[in-house]
Design an enzyme around this catalytic site. Structure first.
Site, PDB file in Angstrom:
ATOM      1  N   LYS A  52     -25.363 -60.320 -30.546  1.00  7.21           N
ATOM      2  CA  LYS A  52     -25.384 -62.007 -30.287  1.00  7.21           C
ATOM      3  C   LYS A  52     -26.172 -61.590 -28.882  1.00  7.21           C
ATOM      4  O   LYS A  52     -27.018 -62.353 -29.065  1.00  7.21           O
ATOM      5  CB  LYS A  52     -25.137 -62.710 -30.883  1.00  7.21           C
ATOM      6  CG  LYS A  52     -24.532 -62.790 -32.045  1.00  7.21           C
ATOM      7  CD  LYS A  52     -23.645 -63.950 -31.808  1.00  7.21           C
ATOM      8  CE  LYS A  52     -22.998 -63.926 -32.887  1.00  7.21           C
ATOM      9  NZ  LYS A  52     -21.807 -65.248 -33.546  1.00  7.21           N
ATOM     10  N   ARG A  84      -6.056 -44.116 -30.247  1.00 10.80           N
ATOM     11  CA  ARG A  84      -5.087 -44.314 -29.175  1.00 10.80           C
ATOM     12  C   ARG A  84      -5.021 -45.652 -28.347  1.00 10.80           C
ATOM     13  O   ARG A  84      -3.827 -45.609 -27.852  1.00 10.80           O
ATOM     14  CB  ARG A  84      -4.829 -42.909 -28.647  1.00 10.80           C
ATOM     15  CG  ARG A  84      -4.742 -42.010 -29.918  1.00 10.80           C
ATOM     16  CD  ARG A  84      -5.465 -40.795 -29.297  1.00 10.80           C
ATOM     17  NE  ARG A  84      -5.499 -39.488 -30.393  1.00 10.80           N
ATOM     18  CZ  ARG A  84      -6.337 -39.877 -31.505  1.00 10.80           C
ATOM     19  NH1 ARG A  84      -7.096 -41.015 -31.001  1.00 10.80           N
ATOM     20  NH2 ARG A  84      -6.356 -39.035 -32.428  1.00 10.80           N
ATOM     21  N   THR A  85      -6.116 -45.226 -27.858  1.00 14.10           N
ATOM     22  CA  THR A  85      -5.537 -46.996 -26.317  1.00 14.10           C
ATOM     23  C   THR A  85      -5.588 -48.121 -26.446  1.00 14.10           C
ATOM     24  O   THR A  85      -5.032 -48.539 -26.237  1.00 14.10           O
ATOM     25  CB  THR A  85      -7.191 -46.238 -25.379  1.00 14.10           C
ATOM     26  OG1 THR A  85      -7.196 -44.958 -25.056  1.00 14.10           O
ATOM     27  CG2 THR A  85      -7.052 -47.289 -23.647  1.00 14.10           C
ATOM     28  N   ARG A  92     -12.736 -51.695 -22.429  1.00  7.64           N
ATOM     29  CA  ARG A  92     -13.068 -50.075 -22.421  1.00  7.64           C
ATOM     30  C   ARG A  92     -14.718 -51.045 -23.016  1.00  7.64           C
ATOM     31  O   ARG A  92     -14.914 -51.693 -23.604  1.00  7.64           O
ATOM     32  CB  ARG A  92     -12.694 -49.448 -24.240  1.00  7.64           C
ATOM     33  CG  ARG A  92     -14.226 -48.399 -23.520  1.00  7.64           C
ATOM     34  CD  ARG A  92     -12.583 -47.468 -25.282  1.00  7.64           C
ATOM     35  NE  ARG A  92     -11.839 -46.423 -24.348  1.00  7.64           N
ATOM     36  CZ  ARG A  92     -11.447 -45.377 -24.385  1.00  7.64           C
ATOM     37  NH1 ARG A  92     -11.528 -44.598 -26.291  1.00  7.64           N
ATOM     38  NH2 ARG A  92     -10.307 -45.535 -23.814  1.00  7.64           N
ATOM     39  N   HIS A 127     -10.922 -43.585 -16.711  1.00  8.02           N
ATOM     40  CA  HIS A 127      -9.780 -44.128 -17.256  1.00  8.02           C
ATOM     41  C   HIS A 127      -8.264 -44.310 -16.999  1.00  8.02           C
ATOM     42  O   HIS A 127      -7.602 -43.359 -17.524  1.00  8.02           O
ATOM     43  CB  HIS A 127      -9.563 -42.855 -18.316  1.00  8.02           C
ATOM     44  CG  HIS A 127      -8.993 -43.604 -19.808  1.00  8.02           C
ATOM     45  ND1 HIS A 127      -8.681 -44.405 -20.312  1.00  8.02           N
ATOM     46  CD2 HIS A 127      -9.151 -43.198 -20.619  1.00  8.02           C
ATOM     47  CE1 HIS A 127      -8.432 -44.514 -21.055  1.00  8.02           C
ATOM     48  NE2 HIS A 127      -8.714 -43.454 -21.863  1.00  8.02           N
TER      49      HIS A 127
END
Length: 307
Positions: free
Chosen positions: A80, A51-52, A101, A129
């Site tokens: 890496k 969703r985000t 995120r 958030h």
């Protein structure tokens, strides 16, 4: 240059301007369809999100911009061993703005200190958030007509729920808000939140039974019990079905009580509730696109008066 790490990064006056812009976008989408022509948004998602991430991408595409990025740390150079600091320096050469995120609290803030483009915290661990909080506030303001003078119940995982923590902090700046925290003992609201509310003399209560309090709520904010925040499966299985909002419980609520949920839902809201006009969690998703469009325009300092 400005970043968004917390909903508190904007004053309440600035939030009003942001929400006014979002509401204008809602009414006049076509007006903004080329506002970000030639601009690029990088979505750097180190943990899964549907969703985000899609909301950010939809917002930028709706503004006429382009998107690039990655949806999993394993598909980036983080696999890496590249640091967040190095990644954002590199991303700054490719994009005009970044939504990040990360599972580690504070990672987007580290990125912001090294970035030459605006960085938006799209969720960091169990911490913040902010764009979900902006979505929640816009939804409440648009549907209730105000961000003060109401009683809000927050139900479910109040210990790990970053959406809950962000929303409480944001709402604590508005007048005459009463919080009702509904959770099992194991998932109760952290003390730093209740300490803040005591310090500000903001009314709250903590209960275990939703049925006990649902009749006095103006808003009910449901959350899922998050499997990914638990250290063992047994605790998750024991608590995941602790609260299920169904038609029977909705019958106890006020006729104008609104039900919000940051989604995704598992089974904490029965699908039979979806047809209740008080269930606004899918409208909430649409408001999320509008507010992210407004945020991108604001952080990129796009002159919207001349669109």
């Amino acid at each position: 240059m400005r970043h968004l790490m917390s909903p508190l990064d904007f004053t309440t006056e600035e939030l009003e301007q942001l929400f006014d812009l979002a509401n204008d976008i809602e009414k006049n989408m076509k007006k903004y369809s080329h506002a970000c022509d030639g601009k690029k948004l990088a979505t750097c998602f180190y943990e899964p999100s549907t969703r985000t991430r899609l909301s950010f991408e939809s917002a930028m595409l709706s503004l006429g911009g382009n998107v690039l990025g990655f949806s999993d740390a394993n598909s980036s150079s983080a696999a890496k061993g590249e640091s967040v600091s190095d990644t954002i320096r590199m991303i700054s050469c490719y994009a005009d703005i970044c939504a990040m995120r990360h599972p580690k609290e504070g990672a987007p803030m580290v990125a912001a200190t090294k970035s030459s483009i605006p960085v938006i915290n799209a969720g960091d661990g169990g911490h913040q958030h902010p764009t979900q909080t902006l979505t929640d506030l816009l939804t409440i303001r648009s549907l209730k007509g105000r961000l003060n003078n109401f009683t809000i119940g927050l139900c479910g995982d109040l210990k790990f729920g970053r959406t809950v923590h962000s929303l409480i902090n944001a709402l604590s700046r508005y007048d005459n808000i009463t919080f009702v925290f509904v959770s099992p003992e194991e998932l109760k609201i952290p003390e730093y939140i209740t300490d803040m509310l005591k310090e500000k003399n903001i009314s709250y209560e903590e209960v275990i039974s939703l049925e006990e309090v649902i009749g006095k709520l103006d808003l009910l904010y449901m959350t899922r019990v998050q499997r990914e925040r638990f250290f063992n499966e047994e605790d998750y299985v024991r608590l995941k079905d602790f609260y299920i909002l169904n038609k029977e419980k909705m019958d106890m609520a006020k006729p104008d009580m609104l039900v919000l949920h940051p989604l995704p839902r598992v089974n904490e809201i029965s699908v039979e509730v979806d047809d209740d006009e008080r269930a606004v969690y899918f409208k909430q998703v649409q408001y999320g696109v509008y507010v992210r469009m407004a945020l991108i325009l604001t952080l990129l300092e796009i002159d919207t008066d001349n669109l």
